[in-house]
Design a protein around this motif. Structure first.
Motif, PDB file in Angstrom:
ATOM      1  N   THR A 228       0.843  -1.067  -0.022  1.00  0.00           N
ATOM      2  CA  THR A 228      -0.173  -0.168   0.100  1.00  0.00           C
ATOM      3  C   THR A 228       0.737   1.200   0.036  1.00  0.00           C
ATOM      4  N   ALA A 229       1.963   1.097   0.709  1.00  0.00           N
ATOM      5  CA  ALA A 229       2.792   2.486   1.000  1.00  0.00           C
ATOM      6  C   ALA A 229       3.685   2.560  -0.533  1.00  0.00           C
ATOM      7  N   ASP A 230       4.170   1.560  -1.074  1.00  0.00           N
ATOM      8  CA  ASP A 230       4.593   1.620  -2.300  1.00  0.00           C
ATOM      9  C   ASP A 230       3.764   2.285  -3.254  1.00  0.00           C
ATOM     10  N   LEU A 231       2.436   1.651  -3.343  1.00  0.00           N
ATOM     11  CA  LEU A 231       1.500   1.983  -4.527  1.00  0.00           C
ATOM     12  C   LEU A 231       1.210   3.621  -4.195  1.00  0.00           C
ATOM     13  N   ARG A 232       1.105   4.118  -3.038  1.00  0.00           N
ATOM     14  CA  ARG A 232       1.007   5.571  -2.692  1.00  0.00           C
ATOM     15  C   ARG A 232       2.381   6.260  -3.261  1.00  0.00           C
ATOM     16  N   ASP A 233       3.443   5.713  -3.041  1.00  0.00           N
ATOM     17  CA  ASP A 233       4.689   6.538  -3.503  1.00  0.00           C
ATOM     18  C   ASP A 233       4.826   6.778  -5.062  1.00  0.00           C
ATOM     19  N   GLY A 234       4.042   5.606  -5.708  1.00  0.00           N
ATOM     20  CA  GLY A 234       4.108   5.708  -7.223  1.00  0.00           C
ATOM     21  C   GLY A 234       3.056   6.521  -7.648  1.00  0.00           C
ATOM     22  N   VAL A 235       1.917   7.006  -6.907  1.00  0.00           N
ATOM     23  CA  VAL A 235       1.062   7.941  -7.380  1.00  0.00           C
ATOM     24  C   VAL A 235       1.580   9.334  -6.985  1.00  0.00           C
ATOM     25  N   ARG A 236       2.118   9.183  -5.769  1.00  0.00           N
ATOM     26  CA  ARG A 236       2.654  10.483  -5.486  1.00  0.00           C
ATOM     27  C   ARG A 236       3.922  11.028  -6.378  1.00  0.00           C
ATOM     28  N   ALA A 237       4.871  10.293  -6.936  1.00  0.00           N
ATOM     29  CA  ALA A 237       5.650  10.369  -7.945  1.00  0.00           C
ATOM     30  C   ALA A 237       5.213  11.030  -9.119  1.00  0.00           C
ATOM     31  N   ALA A 238       3.828  10.440  -9.519  1.00  0.00           N
ATOM     32  CA  ALA A 238       3.432  10.846 -10.895  1.00  0.00           C
ATOM     33  C   ALA A 238       2.699  12.086 -10.661  1.00  0.00           C
ATOM     34  N   ARG A 239       2.338  12.537  -9.449  1.00  0.00           N
ATOM     35  CA  ARG A 239       1.811  13.862  -8.958  1.00  0.00           C
ATOM     36  C   ARG A 239       2.806  14.911  -8.873  1.00  0.00           C
ATOM     37  N   ASP A 240       3.924  14.161  -8.182  1.00  0.00           N
ATOM     38  CA  ASP A 240       4.992  15.566  -7.868  1.00  0.00           C
ATOM     39  C   ASP A 240       5.845  15.855  -8.797  1.00  0.00           C
ATOM     40  N   PHE A 241       6.066  15.171  -9.923  1.00  0.00           N
ATOM     41  CA  PHE A 241       6.973  15.592 -11.091  1.00  0.00           C
ATOM     42  C   PHE A 241       6.228  16.225 -12.096  1.00  0.00           C
ATOM     43  N   PRO A 242       6.216  17.675 -12.361  1.00  0.00           N
ATOM     44  CA  PRO A 242       5.341  18.412 -13.196  1.00  0.00           C
ATOM     45  C   PRO A 242       5.225  17.652 -14.711  1.00  0.00           C
ATOM     46  N   LEU A 243       6.388  17.382 -15.405  1.00  0.00           N
ATOM     47  CA  LEU A 243       6.435  16.780 -16.526  1.00  0.00           C
ATOM     48  C   LEU A 243       5.821  15.525 -16.738  1.00  0.00           C
ATOM     49  N   ALA A 244       5.845  14.476 -15.953  1.00  0.00           N
ATOM     50  CA  ALA A 244       5.286  13.205 -15.595  1.00  0.00           C
ATOM     51  C   ALA A 244       3.697  13.567 -15.446  1.00  0.00           C
ATOM     52  N   ARG A 245       3.488  14.420 -14.487  1.00  0.00           N
ATOM     53  CA  ARG A 245       1.878  14.573 -14.259  1.00  0.00           C
ATOM     54  C   ARG A 245       1.132  15.183 -15.504  1.00  0.00           C
ATOM     55  N   SER A 246       1.958  16.055 -16.480  1.00  0.00           N
ATOM     56  CA  SER A 246       1.247  16.316 -17.666  1.00  0.00           C
ATOM     57  C   SER A 246       1.121  15.399 -18.333  1.00  0.00           C
ATOM     58  N   VAL A 247       2.124  14.373 -18.829  1.00  0.00           N
ATOM     59  CA  VAL A 247       1.622  13.278 -19.551  1.00  0.00           C
ATOM     60  C   VAL A 247       0.750  12.340 -19.130  1.00  0.00           C
ATOM     61  N   VAL A 248       0.537  12.470 -17.659  1.00  0.00           N
ATOM     62  CA  VAL A 248      -0.634  11.697 -17.347  1.00  0.00           C
ATOM     63  C   VAL A 248      -1.900  12.266 -17.548  1.00  0.00           C
ATOM     64  N   TRP A 249      -2.137  13.546 -17.494  1.00  0.00           N
ATOM     65  CA  TRP A 249      -3.474  14.280 -17.660  1.00  0.00           C
ATOM     66  C   TRP A 249      -3.714  14.266 -19.104  1.00  0.00           C
ATOM     67  N   ILE A 250      -2.561  14.759 -20.053  1.00  0.00           N
ATOM     68  CA  ILE A 250      -3.214  14.693 -21.546  1.00  0.00           C
ATOM     69  C   ILE A 250      -3.408  13.215 -21.820  1.00  0.00           C
ATOM     70  N   GLY A 251      -2.832  12.281 -21.390  1.00  0.00           N
ATOM     71  CA  GLY A 251      -3.242  10.694 -21.661  1.00  0.00           C
ATOM     72  C   GLY A 251      -4.613  10.627 -21.159  1.00  0.00           C
TER      73      GLY A 251
END
Length: 434
Positions: A228-251
């Motif tokens: 559970t903690a590791d899954l949260r880390d993955g979601v947090r990483a996708a949220r906290d890095f702006p470029l990665a986050r932008s690829v997620v939202w345009i996807g």
């Protein structure tokens, strides 16, 4: 002699000892210009897997449309793929924690068994076919994050954009091969296409058996925490890095309008235009050639142009998608498919690079799975809505609106994210994050 692959050159003779610890040695040794042999083997395995998936997709569409409506096909696709969404976040975490070779072998080898079951019992009702389709989708969800961590464990930082472009070219090449072969076989017997798809997965499995896992240093290390903690880390990483986050939202944005891509295209070609399964295969072949050509070009783009090209490709893709549904004949439709998928090829080639290059190595599997999960989840919701929407409006209207929406999303991504992240993305190639 092995055939030449789009986007790469022959491997050097001394890369067998390459490990993740050496990937950031640019300041000490000259940059390597050739991809390691392990990357080529992963390319072949991905090709076999992708060929099988395209044949499966086309065979399912043809089999369902032989006696049911486009709306029914949308429901079968929805039922058959939703379970994979639940497993995709777990697949990314598993890839970050465990041996990627074993994960990949289970993901690909397990599909062989499922496809053989489809051949044996899939004709006994759409419910059973959809159930087997769902199991196949669950297994398939473990392959992309495992492959990506495996690839990043053996490819130097400065060559990853070329490796990603080459992997991306598989979508085009196997769309061409899978659509042509799948269309021909399905026009005769869809279950013959399912059997050949199983054989393709056997080939992919044998390729993986030839390759060792990356060195331990290239995989995630350190103390293990809870799932559970590791899954949260993955979601947090996708949220906290702006470029990665932008690829997620345009996807997510494209998943909203593109989730019904295959259903809409198959419906427009076979229902609106009254074309045969063979013509549908030809359309997908044009799709594949265009993607393949674009990924070859994208692999040679200067890194400083990646973000602008990525945004522009979304705009062109959307405009061409709308034009597809304004076409009343096969010839102009094929021309629009070529233009659309040429633009899509740049997105496919650059998407993974832009997503992962600015995030830490130990969460890349999970960031990959977050991107896949959000895109696929929205795509499935879009597919579900499409089934209901097609009872109210026609395929043409839905396609045109989807295309215009995609173009708008591309412009918004560039204005809000792409141009602001250009410096961080370019310097990631110099610093490395592995």
């Amino acid at each position: 002699m092995a055939p030449t692959l789009p986007g790469w050159e022959p491997p050097p003779p001394d890369t067998s000892e390459l490990s993740g610890d050496r990937l950031n040695a640019d300041a000490v040794t000259p940059r390597k210009t050739r991809l390691p042999v392990e990357a080529r083997t992963l390319w072949y395995a991905s090709a076999g897997n992708s060929l099988a998936l395209w044949m499966l997709q086309i065979a399912v569409a043809v089999h369902v449309l032989e006696s049911h409506t486009v709306a029914t096909l949308a429901v079968v696709g929805l039922v058959g793929t939703v379970p994979a969404l639940v497993c995709t976040p777990i697949a990314g975490l598993v890839a970050d924690r465990y041996d990627v070779r074993r994960i990949a072998l289970v993901a690909i080898g397990g599909q062989v068994v499922v496809l053989l079951l489809v051949v044996a019992v899939g004709r006994f009702g759409l419910g059973l076919l959809a159930a087997l389709y769902a199991v196949q989708g669950v297994l398939a969800s473990f392959w992309p994050p495992a492959r990506q961590r495996w690839l990043y464990g053996v490819v130097p930082v400065d060559l990853r954009h070329r490796a990603n472009a080459s992997i991306g070219s598989i979508n085009g090449m196997m769309t061409l091969a899978g659509a042509t072969l799948g269309g021909l076989l399905s026009s005769w017997n869809a279950f013959a296409a399912f059997g050949v798809a199983a054989a393709c997965q056997v080939v992919a499995t044998t390729q993986l058996l030839r390759t060792r896992s990356p060195e331990p240093a290239a995989r995630a290390t350190g103390a293990r925490t809870s799932f559970t903690a590791d899954l949260r880390d993955g979601v947090r990483a996708a949220r906290d890095f702006p470029l990665a986050r932008s690829v997620v939202w345009i996807g997510v944005a494209w998943g909203l309008v593109g989730g019904g891509y295959s259903v809409l295209l198959a419906g427009h070609v076979t229902v609106d235009l009254g074309a045969s399964a063979f013509v549908l295969g030809v359309v997908y072949a044009a799709d594949g050639i265009s993607v393949m050509a674009a990924t070859v070009v994208a692999g040679r783009l200067s890194r400083r142009h990646h973000l602008a090209v990525y945004a522009s490709a979304y705009v062109v893709q959307g405009a061409a998608w709308a034009l597809i549904f304004m076409s009343d004949h096969v010839a102009p439709l094929v021309a629009c498919v070529v233009l659309m998928r040429f633009a899509s090829g740049f997105i496919i080639a650059l998407d993974t690079n832009i997503l992962l290059d600015t995030v830490p190595d130990d969460v890349r599997g999970r960031v990959t799975s977050v991107h896949m999960t959000t895109y696929n989840a929205v795509g499935r919701l879009s597919l579900a809505g499409l089934g209901a929407l097609l009872t109210i409006v026609d395929v043409t209207t839905v396609g045109i609106v989807a295309g215009i929406s995609s173009a708008v999303f591309g412009i918004a991504w560039w204005l809000w994210s792409g141009r602001r992240a250009k410096h961080a993305y370019v310097v990631a190639d110099v610093k490395g994050t592995a």
